[in-house]
Design a protein around this motif. Structure first.
Motif, PDB file in Angstrom:
ATOM      1  N   GLY A  45       0.807  -1.212   0.000  1.00 32.58           N
ATOM      2  CA  GLY A  45       0.000   0.000   0.000  1.00 32.58           C
ATOM      3  C   GLY A  45       0.839   1.261   0.000  1.00 32.58           C
ATOM      4  O   GLY A  45       2.029   1.235   0.330  1.00 32.58           O
ATOM      5  N   PRO A  46       0.210   2.372  -0.361  1.00 32.28           N
ATOM      6  CA  PRO A  46       0.924   3.654  -0.306  1.00 32.28           C
ATOM      7  C   PRO A  46       1.061   4.111   1.151  1.00 32.28           C
ATOM      8  O   PRO A  46       0.154   3.893   1.954  1.00 32.28           O
ATOM      9  CB  PRO A  46       0.019   4.595  -1.096  1.00 32.28           C
ATOM     10  CG  PRO A  46      -1.351   4.011  -0.954  1.00 32.28           C
ATOM     11  CD  PRO A  46      -1.152   2.517  -0.861  1.00 32.28           C
ATOM     12  N   PRO A  47       2.178   4.738   1.494  1.00 31.58           N
ATOM     13  CA  PRO A  47       2.352   5.239   2.864  1.00 31.58           C
ATOM     14  C   PRO A  47       1.265   6.256   3.215  1.00 31.58           C
ATOM     15  O   PRO A  47       0.779   6.983   2.354  1.00 31.58           O
ATOM     16  CB  PRO A  47       3.730   5.901   2.830  1.00 31.58           C
ATOM     17  CG  PRO A  47       4.430   5.262   1.682  1.00 31.58           C
ATOM     18  CD  PRO A  47       3.365   4.946   0.680  1.00 31.58           C
ATOM     19  N   ASN A  48       0.922   6.279   4.484  1.00 29.55           N
ATOM     20  CA  ASN A  48      -0.073   7.228   4.979  1.00 29.55           C
ATOM     21  C   ASN A  48       0.639   8.546   5.279  1.00 29.55           C
ATOM     22  O   ASN A  48       1.442   8.607   6.212  1.00 29.55           O
ATOM     23  CB  ASN A  48      -0.739   6.668   6.235  1.00 29.55           C
ATOM     24  CG  ASN A  48      -1.787   7.583   6.806  1.00 29.55           C
ATOM     25  OD1 ASN A  48      -1.956   8.717   6.367  1.00 29.55           O
ATOM     26  ND2 ASN A  48      -2.501   7.096   7.798  1.00 29.55           N
ATOM     27  N   PRO A  49       0.334   9.619   4.533  1.00 33.59           N
ATOM     28  CA  PRO A  49       1.036  10.888   4.760  1.00 33.59           C
ATOM     29  C   PRO A  49       0.727  11.509   6.123  1.00 33.59           C
ATOM     30  O   PRO A  49       1.482  12.338   6.611  1.00 33.59           O
ATOM     31  CB  PRO A  49       0.536  11.780   3.627  1.00 33.59           C
ATOM     32  CG  PRO A  49      -0.718  11.159   3.139  1.00 33.59           C
ATOM     33  CD  PRO A  49      -0.629   9.695   3.464  1.00 33.59           C
ATOM     34  N   GLN A  50      -0.347  11.101   6.762  1.00 25.85           N
ATOM     35  CA  GLN A  50      -0.709  11.638   8.072  1.00 25.85           C
ATOM     36  C   GLN A  50      -0.033  10.882   9.216  1.00 25.85           C
ATOM     37  O   GLN A  50      -0.103  11.314  10.355  1.00 25.85           O
ATOM     38  CB  GLN A  50      -2.227  11.629   8.237  1.00 25.85           C
ATOM     39  CG  GLN A  50      -2.872  12.601   7.278  1.00 25.85           C
ATOM     40  CD  GLN A  50      -4.325  12.266   6.997  1.00 25.85           C
ATOM     41  OE1 GLN A  50      -4.791  11.197   7.344  1.00 25.85           O
ATOM     42  NE2 GLN A  50      -5.010  13.186   6.356  1.00 25.85           N
ATOM     43  N   ALA A  51       0.610   9.771   8.914  1.00 25.79           N
ATOM     44  CA  ALA A  51       1.310   8.989   9.932  1.00 25.79           C
ATOM     45  C   ALA A  51       2.745   9.509  10.012  1.00 25.79           C
ATOM     46  O   ALA A  51       3.680   8.889   9.510  1.00 25.79           O
ATOM     47  CB  ALA A  51       1.268   7.510   9.584  1.00 25.79           C
ATOM     48  N   LEU A  52       2.900  10.647  10.646  1.00 27.51           N
ATOM     49  CA  LEU A  52       4.183  11.348  10.648  1.00 27.51           C
ATOM     50  C   LEU A  52       5.308  10.594  11.337  1.00 27.51           C
ATOM     51  O   LEU A  52       6.469  10.721  10.954  1.00 27.51           O
ATOM     52  CB  LEU A  52       4.009  12.730  11.295  1.00 27.51           C
ATOM     53  CG  LEU A  52       2.998  13.645  10.614  1.00 27.51           C
ATOM     54  CD1 LEU A  52       2.832  14.929  11.409  1.00 27.51           C
ATOM     55  CD2 LEU A  52       3.411  13.930   9.179  1.00 27.51           C
ATOM     56  N   PHE A  53       5.001   9.821  12.362  1.00 30.48           N
ATOM     57  CA  PHE A  53       6.045   9.172  13.153  1.00 30.48           C
ATOM     58  C   PHE A  53       6.109   7.668  12.926  1.00 30.48           C
ATOM     59  O   PHE A  53       6.848   6.982  13.621  1.00 30.48           O
ATOM     60  CB  PHE A  53       5.846   9.481  14.636  1.00 30.48           C
ATOM     61  CG  PHE A  53       5.838  10.960  14.915  1.00 30.48           C
ATOM     62  CD1 PHE A  53       7.016  11.689  14.867  1.00 30.48           C
ATOM     63  CD2 PHE A  53       4.652  11.621  15.194  1.00 30.48           C
ATOM     64  CE1 PHE A  53       7.018  13.057  15.101  1.00 30.48           C
ATOM     65  CE2 PHE A  53       4.649  12.991  15.425  1.00 30.48           C
ATOM     66  CZ  PHE A  53       5.824  13.713  15.382  1.00 30.48           C
ATOM     67  N   GLU A  54       5.347   7.170  11.985  1.00 31.21           N
ATOM     68  CA  GLU A  54       5.336   5.734  11.718  1.00 31.21           C
ATOM     69  C   GLU A  54       6.176   5.418  10.494  1.00 31.21           C
ATOM     70  O   GLU A  54       6.161   6.158   9.520  1.00 31.21           O
ATOM     71  CB  GLU A  54       3.902   5.238  11.520  1.00 31.21           C
ATOM     72  CG  GLU A  54       3.053   5.334  12.769  1.00 31.21           C
ATOM     73  CD  GLU A  54       1.633   4.824  12.549  1.00 31.21           C
ATOM     74  OE1 GLU A  54       1.421   4.014  11.641  1.00 31.21           O
ATOM     75  OE2 GLU A  54       0.761   5.252  13.306  1.00 31.21           O
ATOM     76  N   LYS A  55       6.869   4.292  10.554  1.00 32.20           N
ATOM     77  CA  LYS A  55       7.680   3.845   9.423  1.00 32.20           C
ATOM     78  C   LYS A  55       6.999   2.729   8.645  1.00 32.20           C
ATOM     79  O   LYS A  55       7.421   2.393   7.550  1.00 32.20           O
ATOM     80  CB  LYS A  55       9.045   3.371   9.906  1.00 32.20           C
ATOM     81  CG  LYS A  55       9.910   4.488  10.445  1.00 32.20           C
ATOM     82  CD  LYS A  55      11.267   3.952  10.824  1.00 32.20           C
ATOM     83  CE  LYS A  55      12.136   5.071  11.352  1.00 32.20           C
ATOM     84  NZ  LYS A  55      13.456   4.583  11.750  1.00 32.20           N
ATOM     85  N   ALA A  56       5.960   2.126   9.259  1.00 35.28           N
ATOM     86  CA  ALA A  56       5.252   1.023   8.611  1.00 35.28           C
ATOM     87  C   ALA A  56       3.889   0.850   9.269  1.00 35.28           C
ATOM     88  O   ALA A  56       3.676   1.307  10.397  1.00 35.28           O
ATOM     89  CB  ALA A  56       6.046  -0.276   8.718  1.00 35.28           C
ATOM     90  N   ALA A  57       2.999   0.200   8.548  1.00 35.74           N
ATOM     91  CA  ALA A  57       1.689  -0.129   9.107  1.00 35.74           C
ATOM     92  C   ALA A  57       1.252  -1.490   8.579  1.00 35.74           C
ATOM     93  O   ALA A  57       1.326  -1.757   7.380  1.00 35.74           O
ATOM     94  CB  ALA A  57       0.645   0.926   8.736  1.00 35.74           C
ATOM     95  N   CYS A  58       0.820  -2.330   9.500  1.00 34.22           N
ATOM     96  CA  CYS A  58       0.316  -3.663   9.184  1.00 34.22           C
ATOM     97  C   CYS A  58      -1.199  -3.619   9.289  1.00 34.22           C
ATOM     98  O   CYS A  58      -1.741  -3.413  10.373  1.00 34.22           O
ATOM     99  CB  CYS A  58       0.883  -4.678  10.171  1.00 34.22           C
ATOM    100  SG  CYS A  58       0.113  -6.297  10.088  1.00 34.22           S
ATOM    101  N   ALA A  59      -1.870  -3.790   8.177  1.00 31.83           N
ATOM    102  CA  ALA A  59      -3.335  -3.827   8.183  1.00 31.83           C
ATOM    103  C   ALA A  59      -3.774  -5.283   8.245  1.00 31.83           C
ATOM    104  O   ALA A  59      -3.519  -6.062   7.330  1.00 31.83           O
ATOM    105  CB  ALA A  59      -3.900  -3.139   6.942  1.00 31.83           C
ATOM    106  N   SER A  60      -4.388  -5.634   9.355  1.00 36.16           N
ATOM    107  CA  SER A  60      -4.900  -6.987   9.548  1.00 36.16           C
ATOM    108  C   SER A  60      -6.408  -6.926   9.646  1.00 36.16           C
ATOM    109  O   SER A  60      -6.971  -5.918  10.073  1.00 36.16           O
ATOM    110  CB  SER A  60      -4.350  -7.596  10.838  1.00 36.16           C
ATOM    111  OG  SER A  60      -2.959  -7.632  10.811  1.00 36.16           O
ATOM    112  N   SER A  61      -7.042  -8.015   9.292  1.00 32.98           N
ATOM    113  CA  SER A  61      -8.492  -8.084   9.376  1.00 32.98           C
ATOM    114  C   SER A  61      -8.889  -9.417   9.992  1.00 32.98           C
ATOM    115  O   SER A  61      -8.414 -10.476   9.566  1.00 32.98           O
ATOM    116  CB  SER A  61      -9.112  -7.965   7.977  1.00 32.98           C
ATOM    117  OG  SER A  61     -10.499  -8.167   8.025  1.00 32.98           O
TER     118      SER A  61
END
Length: 185
Positions: A45-61
């Protein structure tokens, strides 16, 4: 006869639609598997521009599909998926960050197992009321959300190695404890 014919057509259409959706899901998601760990290539996925301090995000469902029966217990399918197109990273070199993101996916599987355990327990109590199942599942999903937040907070998003190791050990222990609920019921 016409009703039976329409039911058969509806069933065939639904089966084909479900098979198509399943193929699409296989391309865009990963079903949790104890022997296959996440890789950075899975984060599409594209990086979240609003996640200023995050380097990665794991989307789980945690996928829970349930239905009432006219007689007997409700049926449920419970699965845990990693969503490739909603997961992203800015750092494809950090193994410790990847292990942290795997921890998020493992927490989701842990709660999928807790949901399966709850469904099994309600079945054993001969509970037929769908709302009781739904309420119990909702409580667990709320706890899952709180644990996800606590995991990031307590590990400082994976940068506090002592806390990260503690959480990984705790998650592994719980997954092992609930091994009987690893498969969807």
């Amino acid at each position: 006869m016409r009703k039976v014919y329409l039911t058969i057509i509806f069933y065939i259409l639904c089966t084909n639609l479900f098979a198509q959706m399943q193929k699409e899901a296989e391309v865009d998601s990963i079903l949790w598997n104890p022997t296959e760990k996440l890789r950075w290539v899975d984060f599409q996925g594209p990086p979240n521009p609003q996640a200023l301090f995050e380097k990665a995000a794991c989307a789980s469902s945690i996928y829970v599909k349930g239905g009432k029966r006219s007689v007997g217990f409700p049926d449920f399918i419970v699965g845990c998926y990693f969503l490739k197109k909603q997961s992203w990273t800015l750092d494809t070199l950090s193994e410790s960050l990847l292990r942290h993101e795997q921890g998020h996916f493992d927490i989701a599987e842990l709660y999928a197992r807790k949901i399966r355990q709850t469904i099994d327990s309600l079945h054993k109590k001969s509970t037929e009321d769908f709302n009781i199942y739904a309420n119990n599942i909702q409580v667990l999903l709320e706890k899952y959300s709180k644990d996800e937040i606590a995991y990031d907070r307590e590990t400082s998003h994976g940068t506090d190695m002592v806390e990260q190791k503690r959480w990984i050990k705790k998650i592994a222990f719980e997954l092992k404890r609930l091994h009987n609920f690893a498969k969807s019921i």
